[in-house]
Design a protein around this motif. Structure first.
Motif, short mmCIF file in Angstrom:
data_model
loop_
_atom_site.label_atom_id
_atom_site.label_comp_id
_atom_site.label_asym_id
_atom_site.label_seq_id
_atom_site.Cartn_x
_atom_site.Cartn_y
_atom_site.Cartn_z
N UNK A 259 41.05 44.29 41.48
CA UNK A 259 40.22 43.21 41.78
C UNK A 259 40.50 41.92 41.17
N UNK A 260 41.50 41.75 40.38
CA UNK A 260 41.91 40.35 40.00
C UNK A 260 42.68 39.49 40.97
N UNK B 184 30.68 41.49 39.25
CA UNK B 184 31.43 40.32 39.73
C UNK B 184 32.83 40.68 39.32
N UNK B 185 33.74 40.17 40.06
CA UNK B 185 35.10 40.41 39.83
C UNK B 185 36.04 39.20 39.86
N UNK B 186 37.24 39.14 39.11
CA UNK B 186 38.05 38.05 38.83
C UNK B 186 38.31 37.63 40.48
N UNK B 187 38.91 38.47 41.13
CA UNK B 187 39.52 38.23 42.50
C UNK B 187 38.66 38.73 43.62
N UNK B 188 39.11 39.10 44.51
CA UNK B 188 38.42 39.74 45.77
C UNK B 188 38.23 41.53 45.33
N UNK B 189 36.83 41.69 45.41
CA UNK B 189 36.40 43.10 45.21
C UNK B 189 36.68 43.83 46.30
N UNK B 190 37.04 43.61 47.56
CA UNK B 190 37.38 44.09 48.59
C UNK B 190 38.70 44.45 48.55
#
Lengths: 347, 347
Positions: A259-260, B184-190
């Motif tokens: 998820x980064x 919360x995630x740094x990038x996309x959590x999908x």
């Protein structure tokens, strides 16, 4: 052995993704081809001269088939001056840029690369960013070159088949790097492979290859189960010993989790998946206002080059797919291919 | 038969996704359970009284196990008045709303539903939107209820396991409807299932179930190959004869393709994947300014209800996953389950 593997007498249904920007060089591509998978050179950011040099070099390193990937010019005209000015003020070192490559120059570059592929009788040519022009398709096919198109939706894949592609790479939403999407879509054109592969395999007659997020034998087997004839792997090859990727880029992939990453247009103007870094975070609110490719890309070039020289991950493009949690050590191409094709794959 | 199937003596490794908002009723859930897969009731938008009615009803229709899905309250406080005012002016019929459900009322509703699950000794309870509170987990586990959590990343899945979940549903980016992401995630959590399943299966000890974009036996087999013990199916059950989904919703899914959906917060304030329609198109620029769930949802309720009554797809939430190109006719639950488990699945 399926149709795709037969075309190149492969022993492994794997394509090493053509990762442009210096990652993929003859050393990596030949190591892959020598192991019975399909190695790839990425001509996207190379001058024709440099490409010719790499072609000569790879022929010294392998007798096995490899492919060359070519960017199809989008032919977008220069954006308005005030937009360029705004980005020149925002992007570090962008004020060094005095002029952009013209659309004509882009096409000249494209056709010079096609000529090299013909001259050296390269076995396969793949296209990214758009449908290749009909004249190039005709010439390459007449010369017996196998053509590979990139598509992100079934509609795009069907157009690629219609244009004469012998193979279509389906780029799933999981994939790292630039997206090959070229048609407008009502919703998101980034579709997960689990949904994309069977829908495309049902619609197309030519073999489809799955690209995105796969890092071991489970992914390869799953993709084949879904209807793909092969798998294209990026991030996992990027971190191999033989890859020329920047050590900081490799390190960031080894550390990062699924998820980064996110899709961003901030580096090049074209959507690409990379590990979120400072440049992406600080400019998030401008995502929808970037200049079209290649203009944004030209303006960020000096910033990215300086960041590379300084080992500064904050301003490099850290392209990576969504499978990266499992990538935790740098291994050899041979080791990776053994992980990908652990046992016999029945196809 | 794997651990997941054993828990419920299933003959098919399939969960019918708990689709809230009137889609999933006892008729659909019991039809699924009666065929040896796991049917689901969705309590999210039901009052406790209505849920009790559905529980009584489903016990008349099946002796087989089923699950009840519960939304875990996010407990977010009321957004500022000026933001509410702005949306009240923008959303048709939203000015009918005089007050919102309080956080306390949401929790009361949650615990009343847990009490019903305990009272009726329902075999399994699944949670969406967040980690369930520890006291509810303890009570349900003591009563022998199997607990199922929803996660969109490995980190979330690990937290679900730590909280005591017996099974974790991995929601891939392909999935239709609301996203269960809660960290919360740094990038996309999908994250696409092709990448998500093996990474989560490697990290967790409890069985994982894959959700998103799968519509036939190839998807089921691929998910199991990647390390899942079962598959949760939404859109394909939504269009079944036994589903209570709005006929317009069914029709739109039958017509739509894989790139016609996108993630939106415009209906509920929480990201959900649906077929793009007029409401989404006209308000695209406000995507990042929606009120948090459930406030946005409360304000769009009257608009959605009116649209349903008028068969108006422009203002309904047309939740759907990315596998929908292949869904072209309304079939029965039995037919669908035969498509999903065409042959013996070795697990």
């Amino acid at each position: 052995m399926n149709e795709f593997m037969k075309k190149f007498s492969l022993t492994k249904p794997i394509i090493q993704a053509p990762m442009a920007g210096g990652i993929t060089k003859p050393r990596l591509a030949s190591a892959v081809s020598n192991q019975g998978a399909l190695g790839s050179l990425a001509s996207g950011y190379l001058t024709p001269d440099l490409l010719e040099q790499q072609i000569k070099e790879i022929f010294e390193l392998t007798d096995a088939p490899f492919q060359i990937n070519v960017f199809v010019p989008l032919g977008l005209e220069m954006p308005p001056k005030d937009q360029i000015k705004k980005w020149k003020e925002n992007i570090p070192l962008a004020n060094q840029v005095n002029q952009f490559t013209s659309v004509q120059e882009e096409w000249d570059d494209f056709y010079q690369k096609i000529d090299l592929i013909l001259k050296y009788k390269v076995k396969a040519c793949s296209f990214t960013f758009d449908l290749p022009p009909e004249d190039a398709v005709k010439e390459l096919k007449t010369a017996g070159c196998c053509l590979i198109g990139t598509a992100s939706t079934v509609e795009e894949a069907l157009l690629m088949e219609e244009r004469g592609m012998d193979i279509v790479v389906l780029q799933g939403s999981e994939a790292g790097g630039h997206r090959g999407a070229f048609l407008p879509s009502k919703g998101e054109s980034a579709v997960g492979l689990m949904a994309l592969i069977p829908q495309a395999a049902d619609a197309l007659s030519v073999p489809v290859i799955a690209a995105g997020g796969m890092i071991d034998h489970r992914g390869v087997k799953a993709a084949l189960t879904l209807g793909a004839q092969g798998v294209q792997i990026g991030s996992a090859f990027l971190i191999c010993h033989e890859s020329n990727a920047h050590p900081v880029h490799k390190q960031k992939i080894l550390e990062a989790n699924e998820a980064d990453t996110k899709l961003t247009t901030l580096f090049s103007g074209k959507e690409a998946r990379g590990i979120v870094n400072k440049w992406m975070e600080e400019n998030e609110q401008f995502e929808t206002q970037t200049l079209p490719y290649p203009y944004q890309n030209t303006l960020t070039k000096a910033m990215r080059q300086k960041a590379s020289l300084q080992n500064n991950h904050d301003q490099m493009s850290l392209w990576a797919g969504q499978g990266i949690r499992s990538l935790t050590e740098e291994i050899s191409v041979k080791q990776l291919l053994n992980q990908l094709c652990q046992e016999d794959i029945k196809i």
